[in-house]
Design a protein around this motif. Structure first.
Motif, PDB file in Angstrom:
ATOM      1  N   MET A   1     -40.967  25.754  29.594  1.00 12.06           N
ATOM      2  CA  MET A   1     -40.534  27.477  29.019  1.00 12.06           C
ATOM      3  C   MET A   1     -40.138  26.690  27.358  1.00 12.06           C
ATOM      4  N   LEU A   2     -39.798  25.174  27.502  1.00 12.99           N
ATOM      5  CA  LEU A   2     -39.512  24.552  26.204  1.00 12.99           C
ATOM      6  C   LEU A   2     -41.092  22.996  25.857  1.00 12.99           C
ATOM      7  N   ARG A   3     -40.653  23.400  24.747  1.00 12.23           N
ATOM      8  CA  ARG A   3     -42.255  22.281  24.232  1.00 12.23           C
ATOM      9  C   ARG A   3     -42.318  21.813  23.607  1.00 12.23           C
ATOM     10  N   PRO A   4     -42.609  19.970  24.109  1.00 11.08           N
ATOM     11  CA  PRO A   4     -41.554  18.837  24.160  1.00 11.08           C
ATOM     12  C   PRO A   4     -41.494  19.164  22.423  1.00 11.08           C
ATOM     13  N   ASP A   5     -42.966  19.431  21.531  1.00 11.65           N
ATOM     14  CA  ASP A   5     -42.696  19.352  19.638  1.00 11.65           C
ATOM     15  C   ASP A   5     -42.215  20.828  19.634  1.00 11.65           C
ATOM     16  N   ASP A   6     -41.046  21.259  20.418  1.00 11.27           N
ATOM     17  CA  ASP A   6     -40.041  22.408  19.658  1.00 11.27           C
ATOM     18  C   ASP A   6     -38.958  22.102  19.330  1.00 11.27           C
ATOM     19  N   ALA A   7     -38.455  22.661  18.353  1.00 10.64           N
ATOM     20  CA  ALA A   7     -37.123  22.554  17.372  1.00 10.64           C
ATOM     21  C   ALA A   7     -36.095  23.098  18.130  1.00 10.64           C
ATOM     22  N   VAL A   8     -35.122  22.383  19.318  1.00 10.09           N
ATOM     23  CA  VAL A   8     -33.745  22.891  19.652  1.00 10.09           C
ATOM     24  C   VAL A   8     -32.699  23.161  18.068  1.00 10.09           C
ATOM     25  N   THR A   9     -32.676  23.383  17.710  1.00 10.06           N
ATOM     26  CA  THR A   9     -31.591  23.846  16.966  1.00 10.06           C
ATOM     27  C   THR A   9     -29.725  23.365  17.490  1.00 10.06           C
ATOM     28  N   SER A  10     -29.470  24.134  18.712  1.00 14.61           N
ATOM     29  CA  SER A  10     -28.432  23.568  19.703  1.00 14.61           C
ATOM     30  C   SER A  10     -28.673  23.579  20.650  1.00 14.61           C
ATOM     31  N   VAL A  11     -27.513  23.337  20.934  1.00 23.39           N
ATOM     32  CA  VAL A  11     -26.962  23.441  22.242  1.00 23.39           C
ATOM     33  C   VAL A  11     -25.731  22.942  23.130  1.00 23.39           C
ATOM     34  N   ASP A  12     -25.178  24.747  23.205  1.00 27.35           N
ATOM     35  CA  ASP A  12     -23.910  24.847  23.276  1.00 27.35           C
ATOM     36  C   ASP A  12     -23.447  24.557  25.110  1.00 27.35           C
ATOM     37  N   TYR A  13     -22.500  24.004  25.397  1.00 21.89           N
ATOM     38  CA  TYR A  13     -22.039  24.407  27.025  1.00 21.89           C
ATOM     39  C   TYR A  13     -20.177  24.682  26.799  1.00 21.89           C
ATOM     40  N   ASP A  14     -20.003  25.756  27.979  1.00 21.63           N
ATOM     41  CA  ASP A  14     -19.076  26.619  28.083  1.00 21.63           C
ATOM     42  C   ASP A  14     -17.879  25.723  29.269  1.00 21.63           C
ATOM     43  N   PRO A  15     -17.474  24.907  29.010  1.00 18.53           N
ATOM     44  CA  PRO A  15     -17.146  24.804  30.482  1.00 18.53           C
ATOM     45  C   PRO A  15     -16.220  26.123  31.374  1.00 18.53           C
ATOM     46  N   GLU A  16     -15.459  26.213  30.527  1.00 20.71           N
ATOM     47  CA  GLU A  16     -14.372  27.183  31.395  1.00 20.71           C
ATOM     48  C   GLU A  16     -15.410  28.886  32.113  1.00 20.71           C
ATOM     49  N   LEU A  17     -16.554  29.577  31.227  1.00 19.90           N
ATOM     50  CA  LEU A  17     -17.156  30.145  31.586  1.00 19.90           C
ATOM     51  C   LEU A  17     -18.601  29.599  32.659  1.00 19.90           C
ATOM     52  N   GLU A  18     -18.612  28.674  32.716  1.00 17.76           N
ATOM     53  CA  GLU A  18     -19.869  27.638  33.060  1.00 17.76           C
ATOM     54  C   GLU A  18     -21.011  27.875  32.800  1.00 17.76           C
ATOM     55  N   VAL A  19     -21.510  27.919  31.351  1.00 18.28           N
ATOM     56  CA  VAL A  19     -22.638  29.262  31.197  1.00 18.28           C
ATOM     57  C   VAL A  19     -23.541  27.714  29.858  1.00 18.28           C
ATOM     58  N   VAL A  20     -24.243  27.324  29.994  1.00 16.88           N
ATOM     59  CA  VAL A  20     -25.216  26.836  28.529  1.00 16.88           C
ATOM     60  C   VAL A  20     -25.900  27.173  27.481  1.00 16.88           C
ATOM     61  N   VAL A  21     -25.929  27.616  26.766  1.00 15.19           N
ATOM     62  CA  VAL A  21     -26.633  28.277  25.814  1.00 15.19           C
ATOM     63  C   VAL A  21     -27.841  27.020  25.121  1.00 15.19           C
ATOM     64  N   VAL A  22     -28.840  26.882  25.011  1.00 16.86           N
ATOM     65  CA  VAL A  22     -30.347  26.373  23.848  1.00 16.86           C
ATOM     66  C   VAL A  22     -30.991  27.322  23.567  1.00 16.86           C
ATOM     67  N   ARG A  23     -30.864  27.146  22.034  1.00 18.00           N
ATOM     68  CA  ARG A  23     -31.389  27.666  20.729  1.00 18.00           C
ATOM     69  C   ARG A  23     -32.275  26.776  20.218  1.00 18.00           C
ATOM     70  N   THR A  24     -33.130  27.897  19.647  1.00 26.03           N
ATOM     71  CA  THR A  24     -34.716  26.928  19.180  1.00 26.03           C
ATOM     72  C   THR A  24     -34.635  28.241  18.382  1.00 26.03           C
ATOM     73  N   GLU A  25     -35.787  27.201  16.943  1.00 26.83           N
ATOM     74  CA  GLU A  25     -36.468  27.347  16.288  1.00 26.83           C
ATOM     75  C   GLU A  25     -38.005  28.693  16.446  1.00 26.83           C
ATOM     76  N   ARG A  26     -38.225  28.494  17.658  1.00 26.31           N
ATOM     77  CA  ARG A  26     -39.441  29.014  17.991  1.00 26.31           C
ATOM     78  C   ARG A  26     -38.999  30.173  18.918  1.00 26.31           C
ATOM     79  N   GLU A  27     -38.953  31.966  18.560  1.00 28.49           N
ATOM     80  CA  GLU A  27     -38.798  33.063  19.738  1.00 28.49           C
ATOM     81  C   GLU A  27     -38.824  32.425  20.803  1.00 28.49           C
TER      82      GLU A  27
END
Length: 292
Positions: A71-97
């Motif tokens: 789902m993530l390519r080796p050449d993808d640009a990751v713009t952010s990785v945000d982790y919320d320990p209370e919600l137990e959620v991690v969100v990865v965002r990329t430049e590519r849609e």
């Protein structure tokens, strides 16, 4: 002595919980048990999966999971990785849609423990990977790695019910990760390699778990040419390793090991007669680990 870049922290109170019970003689005893908690992964606003994990290094786990599921390519640009320990959620965002609605409908259950699953097109990059033919594994490195891994700080030695994976180079352990499922541990290492630009050249991968198709596929997709385990093999794991040209070594304990694929990479530079047997405590624990 070489210091690994990253290790588990058995003393982290967030990873184990003390509980009281009774033993086989009816005596009251206190034991440490592993926490297991859900982690929901989102990619660019789309919910991907909820994983059961011990909860350490969630960012690396998220990135490695997306990489190993293609789902993530080796050449993808990751713009952010945000982790919320209370919600137990991690969100990865990329430049590519991204849009994996159809892909999420095609799941197959794997033999990995702790609810391991892989998507139907898990092998979409498998046939394209070319592992380096000039990679070698000296038996002196193998024996040294086994001794070092047995003495690393470990949640398994403290509480059991967990698997470990290590990224190695020659006779040195670079990273060691643990989790309730070996697929999570390997994903954490894949995520670390991606995040820090660490390439697979000259690397060796180690796992405490069985050498299944999933472990072989993920190791090949990471571009690592050598996979070692204390445990045994599955037939499909061996078949895929031979197909990909992966060196596959199992039942590695003390001076003993069994290579069922890629044996041409092994350089026998150490006399096993001078290699000490494993200490009993590791042999006993390793047999239990194979049952997890």
């Amino acid at each position: 002595m070489h210091t690994p870049l990253l290790l588990p922290n058995p003393d982290d109170p967030r990873l184990t919980q003390p509980v009281t019970g009774i033993d086989h003689e009816g005596r009251t005893v206190e034991a440490a048990i592993i926490y297991e908690r859900p982690l929901t992964l989102f990619l660019n606003g789309q919910e991907i999966v909820t994983m059961m994990t011990i909860g350490d290094y969630p960012e690396y786990l998220a990135l490695g999971y997306l990489l190993n599921q293609n789902m993530l390519r080796p050449d993808d640009a990751v713009t952010s990785v945000d982790y919320d320990p209370e919600l137990e959620v991690v969100v990865v965002r990329t430049e590519r849609e991204t849009d994996f609605e159809e892909k999420l409908k095609k799941k197959v259950r794997t033999s990995g423990c702790a609810q391991g699953t892989a998507f139907g097109d898990l092998m979409e990059r498998f046939d394209q990977v070319r592992l380096p033919e000039n990679a070698i594994l000296k038996t002196s490195w193998l024996y040294s790695l086994m001794r070092e891994i047995n003495t690393l700080p470990s949640l398994y030695l403290k509480a059991g019910a967990i698997h470990g994976c290590a990224l190695c180079e020659e006779d040195r352990v670079m990273l060691y990760m643990e989790d309730v499922g070996r697929h999570n541990a390997v994903d954490k290492i894949a995520g670390y390699m991606y995040r820090h630009g660490l390439g697979p050249e000259g690397k060796i991968f180690y796992t405490t778990g069985r050498l299944t198709s999933e472990m072989v596929i993920k190791t090949v997709q990471m571009g690592i040419p050598i996979l070692i385990s204390r445990s045994g093999f599955t037939a499909w794991g061996v078949e895929l390793a031979r197909q990909a040209g992966l060196t596959l070594i199992g039942r590695a304990k003390g001076k003993r090991f069994l290579a069922l694929a890629g044996a041409e990479r092994i350089v026998f530079d150490a006399d096993p007669h001078y290699v000490p047997e494993e200490e009993r405590r590791f042999s006993r624990k390793s047999s239990r680990a194979e049952e997890d």
